[in-house]
Design a protein around this motif. Structure first.
Motif, PDB file in Angstrom:
ATOM      1  N   SER A 150       0.976  -1.401   0.141  1.00  0.00           N
ATOM      2  CA  SER A 150      -0.014   0.046   0.024  1.00  0.00           C
ATOM      3  C   SER A 150       0.951   1.176   0.115  1.00  0.00           C
ATOM      4  N   THR A 151       0.370   2.352  -0.008  1.00  0.00           N
ATOM      5  CA  THR A 151       1.058   3.589   0.109  1.00  0.00           C
ATOM      6  C   THR A 151       0.942   4.208   1.253  1.00  0.00           C
ATOM      7  N   ILE A 152       1.661   5.095   1.763  1.00  0.00           N
ATOM      8  CA  ILE A 152       1.888   5.801   2.921  1.00  0.00           C
ATOM      9  C   ILE A 152       0.677   6.472   3.251  1.00  0.00           C
ATOM     10  N   LEU A 153       0.303   7.345   2.065  1.00  0.00           N
ATOM     11  CA  LEU A 153      -0.889   8.118   2.357  1.00  0.00           C
ATOM     12  C   LEU A 153      -2.273   7.223   2.613  1.00  0.00           C
ATOM     13  N   ASN A 154      -2.334   5.883   1.788  1.00  0.00           N
ATOM     14  CA  ASN A 154      -3.512   5.253   1.893  1.00  0.00           C
ATOM     15  C   ASN A 154      -3.378   4.703   3.402  1.00  0.00           C
ATOM     16  N   ILE A 155      -2.406   4.507   3.906  1.00  0.00           N
ATOM     17  CA  ILE A 155      -2.439   3.693   5.235  1.00  0.00           C
ATOM     18  C   ILE A 155      -3.045   4.878   6.370  1.00  0.00           C
ATOM     19  N   TRP A 156      -2.107   6.004   6.264  1.00  0.00           N
ATOM     20  CA  TRP A 156      -2.286   6.969   7.088  1.00  0.00           C
ATOM     21  C   TRP A 156      -3.504   7.385   7.124  1.00  0.00           C
ATOM     22  N   ASN A 157      -4.547   7.337   5.905  1.00  0.00           N
ATOM     23  CA  ASN A 157      -5.983   7.574   5.799  1.00  0.00           C
ATOM     24  C   ASN A 157      -7.079   6.237   5.796  1.00  0.00           C
ATOM     25  N   SER A 158      -6.351   5.197   6.424  1.00  0.00           N
ATOM     26  CA  SER A 158      -7.258   3.967   6.344  1.00  0.00           C
ATOM     27  C   SER A 158      -8.279   3.884   7.380  1.00  0.00           C
ATOM     28  N   ASP A 159      -9.229   3.067   7.253  1.00  0.00           N
ATOM     29  CA  ASP A 159     -10.302   3.137   8.299  1.00  0.00           C
ATOM     30  C   ASP A 159      -9.638   2.534   9.615  1.00  0.00           C
ATOM     31  N   LYS A 160      -8.790   1.485   9.462  1.00  0.00           N
ATOM     32  CA  LYS A 160      -8.352   0.833  10.816  1.00  0.00           C
ATOM     33  C   LYS A 160      -7.650   2.178  11.528  1.00  0.00           C
ATOM     34  N   ILE A 161      -6.849   2.922  11.060  1.00  0.00           N
ATOM     35  CA  ILE A 161      -6.277   3.958  11.796  1.00  0.00           C
ATOM     36  C   ILE A 161      -7.095   4.999  12.333  1.00  0.00           C
ATOM     37  N   LYS A 162      -8.184   5.397  11.432  1.00  0.00           N
ATOM     38  CA  LYS A 162      -9.214   6.334  11.861  1.00  0.00           C
ATOM     39  C   LYS A 162     -10.081   5.798  13.157  1.00  0.00           C
ATOM     40  N   GLN A 163     -10.152   4.444  13.204  1.00  0.00           N
ATOM     41  CA  GLN A 163     -10.854   4.091  14.067  1.00  0.00           C
ATOM     42  C   GLN A 163     -10.148   4.177  15.493  1.00  0.00           C
ATOM     43  N   ILE A 164      -8.820   3.683  15.452  1.00  0.00           N
ATOM     44  CA  ILE A 164      -7.957   3.967  16.686  1.00  0.00           C
ATOM     45  C   ILE A 164      -8.053   5.306  17.131  1.00  0.00           C
ATOM     46  N   ARG A 165      -7.762   6.240  16.062  1.00  0.00           N
ATOM     47  CA  ARG A 165      -8.015   7.715  16.615  1.00  0.00           C
ATOM     48  C   ARG A 165      -9.345   8.356  17.365  1.00  0.00           C
ATOM     49  N   GLU A 166     -10.491   7.539  16.626  1.00  0.00           N
ATOM     50  CA  GLU A 166     -11.678   7.705  17.387  1.00  0.00           C
ATOM     51  C   GLU A 166     -11.834   7.292  18.650  1.00  0.00           C
ATOM     52  N   TYR A 167     -11.356   6.158  19.008  1.00  0.00           N
ATOM     53  CA  TYR A 167     -11.233   5.393  20.412  1.00  0.00           C
ATOM     54  C   TYR A 167     -10.319   6.376  21.205  1.00  0.00           C
ATOM     55  N   MET A 168      -9.251   6.785  20.642  1.00  0.00           N
ATOM     56  CA  MET A 168      -8.402   7.554  21.605  1.00  0.00           C
ATOM     57  C   MET A 168      -9.120   8.983  21.810  1.00  0.00           C
ATOM     58  N   LEU A 169      -9.497   9.572  20.793  1.00  0.00           N
ATOM     59  CA  LEU A 169     -10.390  10.891  21.251  1.00  0.00           C
ATOM     60  C   LEU A 169     -11.761  10.593  22.359  1.00  0.00           C
ATOM     61  N   LYS A 170     -12.034   9.493  22.339  1.00  0.00           N
ATOM     62  CA  LYS A 170     -13.387   9.353  23.166  1.00  0.00           C
ATOM     63  C   LYS A 170     -12.890   8.687  24.657  1.00  0.00           C
ATOM     64  N   CYS A 171     -11.520   8.534  24.479  1.00  0.00           N
ATOM     65  CA  CYS A 171     -10.607   7.794  25.704  1.00  0.00           C
ATOM     66  C   CYS A 171     -11.639   6.452  25.944  1.00  0.00           C
ATOM     67  N   ASP A 172     -11.964   5.455  24.726  1.00  0.00           N
ATOM     68  CA  ASP A 172     -12.663   4.242  25.088  1.00  0.00           C
ATOM     69  C   ASP A 172     -11.336   3.297  25.134  1.00  0.00           C
ATOM     70  N   TRP A 173     -11.055   3.036  26.282  1.00  0.00           N
ATOM     71  CA  TRP A 173      -9.977   2.142  26.498  1.00  0.00           C
ATOM     72  C   TRP A 173     -10.203   0.725  26.422  1.00  0.00           C
ATOM     73  N   LYS A 174     -11.626   0.450  26.140  1.00  0.00           N
ATOM     74  CA  LYS A 174     -12.071  -0.846  25.898  1.00  0.00           C
ATOM     75  C   LYS A 174     -11.673  -1.369  24.530  1.00  0.00           C
ATOM     76  N   LEU A 175     -11.860  -0.411  23.445  1.00  0.00           N
ATOM     77  CA  LEU A 175     -11.768  -0.737  22.236  1.00  0.00           C
ATOM     78  C   LEU A 175     -10.199  -0.352  21.314  1.00  0.00           C
ATOM     79  N   VAL A 176      -9.332   0.402  22.246  1.00  0.00           N
ATOM     80  CA  VAL A 176      -7.987   0.523  21.828  1.00  0.00           C
ATOM     81  C   VAL A 176      -7.355  -0.715  21.526  1.00  0.00           C
ATOM     82  N   PRO A 177      -6.196  -0.602  20.752  1.00  0.00           N
ATOM     83  CA  PRO A 177      -5.336  -1.887  20.463  1.00  0.00           C
ATOM     84  C   PRO A 177      -4.903  -2.253  21.892  1.00  0.00           C
ATOM     85  N   SER A 178      -4.682  -3.628  21.794  1.00  0.00           N
ATOM     86  CA  SER A 178      -4.208  -4.393  23.342  1.00  0.00           C
ATOM     87  C   SER A 178      -3.261  -3.739  23.803  1.00  0.00           C
ATOM     88  N   ILE A 179      -2.166  -3.238  22.927  1.00  0.00           N
ATOM     89  CA  ILE A 179      -0.720  -2.646  23.444  1.00  0.00           C
ATOM     90  C   ILE A 179      -1.176  -1.397  24.545  1.00  0.00           C
TER      91      ILE A 179
END
Length: 355
Positions: A309-338
């Motif tokens: 894939s490309t750097i830009l596509n990875i940066w704008n991927s649904d996977k990373i956007k979902q992580i950002r959303e969890y972080m902004l909401k401080c939803d610690w049940k749904l963030v990556p395990s690490i």
């Protein structure tokens, strides 16, 4: 020369853009007050956290046309054995990045950003292609810097780095005494590193006056070296271009035993900050895997691979956007395990508490 403590400029000229004369002692007191207010859940911090949702679009919910920061781990091997670093525990493949893959990354990022850091885990000076990589990145108009422990910064290497156009050399130097250096780095080499830095400075001054390569020293305050900070600053402040003083060891996503992670779950729900890393940039590992955080030392939170894939596509991927959303909401049940084991969201940070 600048001396900084995290997010606060520790120099006599100014403080937070106010024309106030300050000393290092005053700056220390102010930083400790800030940490106290953070830990006490000061009302202003609570109020500003509510405001963080206003920044959703700005922080990556729309399609971003640039990637703020890019870290390239060209090699994940190291010649030191720092007690706080898990580099020698890797379960992911050990080696260095193929040059063709590196060129692909640089060609893409040259259209997206202005600066790269050729570091993550590992010692860049062990990379046999390092000088070639720096020259290629510079040919594409990028600013280049990397971290090193300085053990391999001999005369020939110093000349090569000065001649290839490196913009900034950051030496991690966490000790002012030989016994402290051995406790932290696992080797008796403080005198060697000191001589290497001095040689680099001498070469730059005598033979490479036209070269603008900066040399920066990074110091991380820990129990083992906290009594040596003033001695370190006194020795180097008039010699190098920049000294960065950081505080607090991280848990490396819960993998380091000394980290203070007691009452972790209770604290997270009470006063954790959104982590800035998913909004800050990407880290590319030698095999092309992309992770979102420097704490992910073993590559457990992979969001893509630049070989497919490309750097830009990875940066704008649904996977990373979902992580950002969890972080902004401080939803610690749904963030990556690490992220659930990491102590960074509990650390005070001027760049994240308001998010």
């Amino acid at each position: 020369m600048k001396i900084t403590i995290p997010y606060l400029i520790r120099k006599r000229a100014s403080f937070l853009r106010l024309k106030l004369k300050t000393s290092l002692t005053v700056m220390n007191v102010l930083s400790y007050i800030y940490i106290f207010l953070h830990d006490s859940n000061f009302f202003l911090f609570k109020l500003m956290r509510r405001y963080r949702y206003t920044f959703e679009v700005k922080r990556g919910y729309g399609v971003a046309s640039d990637v703020p920061a890019l870290y390239i781990e060209t090699i994940n091997q190291c010649n030191a054995h720092c007690f706080m670093c898990p580099i020698h525990k890797l379960s992911r493949p050990v080696g260095y990045m193929e040059y063709d893959l590196y060129q692909k990354v640089i060609n893409e990022y040259a259209q997206l950003g202005k600066s790269i850091l050729l570091s993550n885990y590992g010692e860049p000076l062990l990379d046999p292609l390092l000088i070639k990589r720096i020259k290629y990145a510079k040919s594409k108009g990028l600013r280049v810097e990397f971290f090193t422990n300085g053990l391999l910064l001999n005369k020939n290497m110093s000349k090569d780095l000065l001649e290839c156009g490196l913009d900034s050399l950051i030496v991690s130097m966490y000790a002012a005494r030989s016994q402290t250096y051995k406790r932290i780095y696992g080797c008796e080499s403080l005198e060697k590193v000191t001589k290497n830095i001095q040689l680099f400075l001498q070469l730059r001054k005598a033979d490479y006056k036209q070269i603008n390569t900066k040399i920066n020293l990074k110091w991380l305050i820990m129990n083992e070296n906290k009594e040596e900070v003033s001695c370190f600053v006194k020795e180097w402040k008039s010699k190098v271009d920049f000294i960065n003083i950081g505080v607090g060891l991280s848990s490396r996503a819960g993998s380091i035993e000394f980290a203070n992670v007691k009452n972790r779950v209770h604290q997270l729900y009470k006063r954790a900050n959104p982590c800035v890393w998913p909004f800050h940039g990407l880290i590319i590992l030698p095999n092309g895997d992309v992770t979102i955080c420097c704490e992910d030392w073993d590559g457990k939170a992979i969001v893509g691979n630049v070989q497919h894939s490309t750097i830009l596509n990875i940066w704008n991927s649904d996977k990373i956007k979902q992580i950002r959303e969890y972080m902004l909401k401080c939803d610690w049940k749904l963030v990556p395990s690490i992220c659930k084991r990491c102590d960074r969201p509990l650390q005070p940070s001027l760049s994240s508490w308001w998010m």
